[in-house]
Write an enzyme that holds these catalytic residues in place. Structure first.
Site, short mmCIF file in Angstrom:
data_model
loop_
_atom_site.label_atom_id
_atom_site.label_comp_id
_atom_site.label_asym_id
_atom_site.label_seq_id
_atom_site.Cartn_x
_atom_site.Cartn_y
_atom_site.Cartn_z
N PHE A 154 11.95 55.96 -7.80
CA PHE A 154 11.90 54.79 -8.69
C PHE A 154 10.50 54.72 -9.27
CE2 PHE A 154 11.21 50.49 -10.08
CZ PHE A 154 12.36 50.24 -10.81
N ASP A 239 2.53 58.18 -7.74
CA ASP A 239 2.91 56.84 -8.20
C ASP A 239 2.67 55.86 -7.06
OD1 ASP A 239 4.05 54.49 -9.03
OD2 ASP A 239 5.95 55.38 -9.66
N LYS A 268 1.23 46.35 -10.06
CA LYS A 268 1.67 45.29 -9.16
C LYS A 268 0.50 44.54 -8.51
CE LYS A 268 6.35 46.98 -8.46
NZ LYS A 268 6.93 46.08 -9.45
#
Length: 409
Positions: A154, A239, A268
């Site tokens: 993801f 990532d 985030k």
């Protein structure tokens, strides 16, 4: 921390909650199916709904709220910047940009920083950088660059990113898809060796797979990935949008493997839970392949975002949050492992995927039952995601775990 909910509790009612949900269903797109609660306040590890009821947050915005809700240092930095300057576009310098880039690079042990807004945008930017590097430096024929990724990944939801997703829910129905990606099983070094060839620009991996269920790689896997990339002249892109910035007990999750990437995507938690902030950080010679006009973002690296990002970096620079995640994470995993209703716990730090044992409640009904007990938590099928804010206390952890034990039986 406590929350003053007097103003909302005195005027809100159950009907207003229903009205808000009805409005959302009438006017909003059906991209999520939220739990039936309308939140209006937050502080620390707690949020409060329209009726004044408090809930312990065990999701933390998928790590966007590592510092909790409305951390005073983050809020103060934003308020101060709001009174000065919020947006200039990158056609002009401003007094927060260079400091943000330097401080983030120093925190992560990197050399250059490309700010952006969302995590998906950071990954898209890293893909562009890797391809440009392959053409300008590695000598890959124009248009032939490939990037190797892992199944069950993801990395975001842009058209390019969903092109190499193996999750039918986020992938199907959005074609035609962007070419240039090869998918191999996560953690399978032999499959990765077979996939990397002369036209491979980069290997793009999550140090811990997030949406796949907090999947920790096999021991030594990333050391082998790094060796393969070095031997073949291939970039390693990590990532760290969800795993990075103290969530796993280290500044970067890849630090646990003793491995350095050429590029990192961050987001985030870099936002301080306040506004979108993301970045690509990495080697100067790799990010340096971008030339003026080849890439850009109107809001990327804006003064307000940089001020907020700098406040987040300052909190991380003390090491306090990394230590809290390590210590409380060990306690969290130990307590969850003790539950008869739990079949497996995996993850690192204050981040755990809990596989619910056979014969126990599963699915959305568990999330709704936890909500009734004042705990916000994500449950998908037989897996429960636990990722509370790093400001949580041991007593608060205990109360959340007790609620899980109660619901699962």
């Amino acid at each position: 921390m406590t929350t003053d909910v007097t103003s909302t509790a005195s005027t809100a009612s159950t009907s207003s909650t229903e009205d808000y949900i009805a409005l959302a269903e009438r006017w909003g797109a059906d991209d999520y199916v939220p739990l039936p609660v309308v939140l209006s306040h937050g502080e620390g590890a707690w949020v409060t709904d329209l009726n004044g009821r408090r809930y312990l947050d065990f999701l933390a915005g998928y790590s966007a709220l590592n510092f909790g809700h409305r951390h005073p240092d983050i809020v103060a930095a934003a308020k101060a910047q709001l009174d000065r300057l919020t947006l200039t576009s990158r056609m002009f310098h401003h007094d927060q940009f260079a400091l943000f880039c330097r401080e983030l690079a120093e925190l992560t042990g990197t050399e250059r920083v490309l700010p952006s807004n969302s995590g998906g945008e950071a990954v898209d930017s890293a893909v562009k950088i890797a391809r440009k590097w392959a053409y300008r430096v590695k000598g890959v024929p124009d248009g032939a660059a490939e990037i190797v990724v892992a199944g069950s990944n993801f990395h975001g939801r842009t058209t390019t990113i969903v092109s190499f997703s193996t999750d039918a829910t986020v992938h199907d129905g959005f074609g035609p898809y962007t070419p240039g990606f090869r998918v191999v099983p996560y953690g399978d070094i032999d499959a990765l060796r077979e996939a990397v060839g002369p036209n491979t620009a980069a290997v793009l991996l999550e140090p811990i797979q997030a949406e796949a269920g907090v999947v920790v790689p096999p021991k030594g896997y990333f050391a082998e990935v790094r060796r393969l990339c070095d031997d073949t002249g291939t970039l390693l892109v990590a990532d760290e949008v969800q795993s990075g910035l103290a969530r796993t007990g280290a500044t970067l999750a890849l630090d646990h493997e003793g491995v350095r990437a050429d590029l990192y995507t961050l987001g985030k938690a870099l936002s301080g839970g306040l506004m979108p902030v993301s970045a690509v950080a990495g080697r100067a010679d790799v990010i340096g392949v971008l030339k003026p006009g080849e890439h850009g973002s109107t809001f990327g690296g804006n003064p307000l975002a940089c001020a907020v990002g700098r406040a987040a970096v300052r909190l991380l620079a003390t090491g306090e949050f990394q230590e809290r995640s390590r210590e409380l994470g060990a306690y969290l995993h130990a307590r969850l492992d003790e539950l008869d209703s739990v079949a497996e716990v995996r993850g690192r730090g204050l981040w755990a995927n809990v596989r619910i044992a056979e014969g126990r409640p599963k699915g959305r009904a568990v999330s709704e039952a936890l909500l009734e007990r004042g705990l916000l938590c994500k449950v998908a099928d037989e897996n429960l995601r636990v990722s509370p804010p790093l400001v949580i206390t041991r007593d608060e952890l205990d109360s959340g775990i007790d609620a899980i034990a109660d619901v699962l039986g």
